[in-house]
Design an enzyme around this catalytic site. Structure first.
Site, PDB file in Angstrom:
ATOM      1  N   LYS A 182       0.827  -1.208   0.000  1.00  0.00           N
ATOM      2  CA  LYS A 182       0.000   0.000   0.000  1.00  0.00           C
ATOM      3  C   LYS A 182       0.867   1.266   0.000  1.00  0.00           C
ATOM      4  O   LYS A 182       2.069   1.199   0.263  1.00  0.00           O
ATOM      5  CB  LYS A 182      -0.972  -0.025   1.187  1.00  0.00           C
TER       6      LYS A 182
HETATM    7  C1  LIG Z   1      -5.505  -4.340   0.690  1.00  0.00           C
HETATM    8  C2  LIG Z   1      -6.961  -4.120   0.701  1.00  0.00           C
HETATM    9  C3  LIG Z   1      -7.758  -4.433   1.808  1.00  0.00           C
HETATM   10  C4  LIG Z   1      -7.236  -5.247   2.968  1.00  0.00           C
HETATM   11  O1  LIG Z   1      -6.192  -4.652   3.651  1.00  0.00           O
HETATM   12  P1  LIG Z   1      -5.384  -5.512   4.749  1.00  0.00           P
HETATM   13  O2  LIG Z   1      -4.630  -4.462   5.498  1.00  0.00           O
HETATM   14  O3  LIG Z   1      -4.492  -6.447   4.002  1.00  0.00           O
HETATM   15  O4  LIG Z   1      -6.371  -6.215   5.594  1.00  0.00           O
HETATM   16  C5  LIG Z   1      -9.083  -4.067   1.815  1.00  0.00           C
HETATM   17  N1  LIG Z   1      -9.640  -3.425   0.766  1.00  0.00           N
HETATM   18  C6  LIG Z   1      -8.920  -3.134  -0.346  1.00  0.00           C
HETATM   19  C7  LIG Z   1      -9.603  -2.404  -1.460  1.00  0.00           C
HETATM   20  C8  LIG Z   1      -7.563  -3.498  -0.416  1.00  0.00           C
HETATM   21  O5  LIG Z   1      -6.881  -3.251  -1.535  1.00  0.00           O
END
Ligand SMILES: *Cc1c(COP(=O)(O)O)cnc(C)c1O
Length: 379
Positions: A182
Site C-alpha cells: 500500500k
Molecule cells: C488491501 C486491501 C484491503 C485489505 O487490507 P489488509 O490491510 O491487508 O487487511 C481491503 N480493501 C482493499 C480495497 C484493499 O486493496
C-alpha cells in the site's frame, strides 16, 4: 529487461525508529502509536484515529462497534478486493453486491440507493485504485434512511481527495491499510479514522478484545488496575514496533504522490490512442494513484499476461469481480450479467508495474512492451 511489479521504499535506513521502540518497556501499542494517531487526526482533520494491525481487522472492529448482526445487509461494490466483502461474511452479515460506474469503476450514489432495503445497515464505498467515490453525494443519499452507517474502504486512498475533501469527511468511519504494497506501509497495519466520538470510544474496545483498558493503561504508574469487558471485540491493535515506521511516510506523502502522479500520467498519455482502456477520473478528483490497471478484451487478457511475463514484465490482476470467485459464486449464485461492468473489467484487467521510485527506463520498457506484444492481439 526484468521489471518488478512493485518495490517498497523502506530499507535498513528506517531501522532507527524501530530500534528506539526496542529500548522501551512496551513493544505493543503505546506512545509511538498514539503519536501517529495524533498525526492522522491532523492530516485528515478528524477527532479520532485508531491504528490497527490490518484493514481487515479494523473493519471487523468497526462492524462490531456498529453492532452488525447476522442477517444485516451491507452494500459492497462487486469490483474490490475480497476483504471488503469477507468482513461482512465473517460477522454473518449478507453482502449486497452492486455494480460500479463504467468509466470511473467506483460505486455511485444512484447504484447505492437502488440497493438499499429496510435491512441495510452499512454501505462500504471503495476508493478503487486511489480514486475517491463521490462521498458527499453518497452521504446525502444514505442520510435519507435512518440507521445506515457508511464505512469508507480507503485501502487504496490515503492521500487522495475529491472536491478538496479527504477520506473521513462524509462517513462514519474510514479505514486504511498499511499492508506491504500500500502507499503507506509498515508490512502489515491499518487505521480507522472517525469524527464520531461515541463510535471512537466503542472502537477503542472492539479493537482490543472488548477490554476496557489497553496494556499501557493497565500498568500506569506501576500500579495494577482491573479491566472489564462489556462488548465483544477482536485483536486488532497495532504494535509500536510497526507504528514506528509510519510517521516519516505520512510527512512525505505529498512528495511521493507527485512521483506517482507523474508515472501514472506517463502511462495515460502512452495508451491514450490504443485499444487499451484505463480507469476514468472524475473531475475534481486527486487520485492517490495506488495501482495502474489497464483493460483489454477479456478473451486476450490471459495471453497478454503471458506475453508480458515472458518479456520480463511482472503484472498482477486487481481484481476479478468478487461475486465470480468460488466462495461467493457458491454462496450467492450471481451471474456475470448481474454486475456487467464489474464482471467485464474483472475478466479484462491487468495491472502494470507501478511504484513511486520506478526508473524511467523501466517504465519506457513496459510501455514499449505493451505496444509491441499486447496491442497487436487487441486489434
Ligand atoms: C488491501 C486491501 C484491503 C485489505 O487490507 P489488509 O490491510 O491487508 O487487511 C481491503 N480493501 C482493499 C480495497 C484493499 O486493496
Amino acid at each position: 529487461m526484468e521489471v518488478p511489479f512493485f518495490r517498497h521504499k523502506l530499507s535498513s535506513a528506517n531501522a532507527g525508529s524501530v530500534a528506539n521502540v526496542l529500548d522501551t518497556p512496551f513493544l505493543t501499542s503505546g506512545s509511538v502509536g498514539r503519536a501517529v494517531e495524533q498525526q492522522l487526526c491532523e492530516f485528515f482533520d478528524v477527532s479520532a484515529a485508531l491504528l490497527t494491525n490490518s484493514w481487515t481487522n479494523g473493519a471487523v472492529a468497526t462492524l462490531l462497534a456498529l453492532g452488525i448482526k447476522p442477517g444485516d445487509e451491507v452494500i459492497v461494490p462487486a469490483m474490490t478486493f475480497i476483504a471488503t466483502a469477507n468482513v461482512v461474511e465473517l460477522l454473518g452479515g449478507k453482502v449486497i453486491f452492486v455494480d460500479v460506474d463504467p468509466d470511473t469503476l467506483v460505486i455511485t450514489p444512484e447504484l447505492i440507493e437502488a440497493a438499499i432495503t429496510n435491512k441495510t445497515r452499512v454501505v462500504i464505498p471503495v476508493h478503487l485504485y486511489g480514486q475517491m467515490c463521490d462521498m458527499k453525494a453518497i452521504q446525502a443519499v444514505v442520510a435519507k434512511h435512518a440507521n445506515i452507517a457508511i464505512i469508507e474502504d480507503c485501502a487504496h486512498c490515503f492521500e487522495g481527495q475529491r472536491e478538496n475533501y479527504r477520506p473521513g469527511a462524509y462517513s462514519d468511519a474510514a479505514i486504511f491499510s498499511f499492508y506491504a504494497t500500500k502507499n503507506i506501509t509498515c508490512g502489515e497495519g491499518g487505521a480507522i479514522i472517525t469524527r464520531n466520538q461515541e463510535l471512537a470510544k466503542k472502537l477503542a474496545k472492539t479493537r482490543l478484545h472488548g477490554m476496557s483498558a489497553g496494556a499501557v493503561d493497565r500498568f500506569k504508574k506501576g500500579a495494577y488496575r482491573h479491566w472489564d469487558m462489556d462488548c465483544l471485540g477482536v485483536k486488532a491493535n497495532l504494535p509500536d514496533l510497526l507504528a514506528a515506521l509510519l510517521p516519516d511516510q505520512i510527512t512525505t506523502i505529498e512528495a511521493t504522490l507527485a512521483d506517482r502522479t507523474r508515472l501514472a500520467n506517463n502511462y495515460r498519455t502512452a495508451f491514450a490512442d490504443l485499444p487499451i482502456r484505463v480507469q476514468g477520473l472524475a473531475e475534481d478528483v486527486v487520485s492517490a494513484e495506488h495501482i495502474f490497471p489497464i483493460h483489454v478484451k477479456p478473451d486476450v487478457r490471459d495471453e497478454a499476461i503471458n506475453l508480458l511475463n515472458s518479456n520480463g514484465v511482472q503484472v498482477a490482476v486487481n481484481y476479478r469481480s468478487v461475486p465470480t470467485l468460488t466462495y461467493y459464486q457458491e454462496r450467492y449464485n450471481h451471474q456475470d450479467s448481474d454486475f456487467p461492468v464489474s464482471s467485464d473489467w474483472g475478466h479484462g484487467t491487468l495491472s502494470l508495474p507501478f511504484y513511486p521510485d520506478m526508473p524511467d527506463n523501466e517504465q519506457q520498457y513496459v510501455i514499449e512492451t505493451v505496444k509491441r506484444v499486447v496491442v497487436p492481439i487487441c486489434e
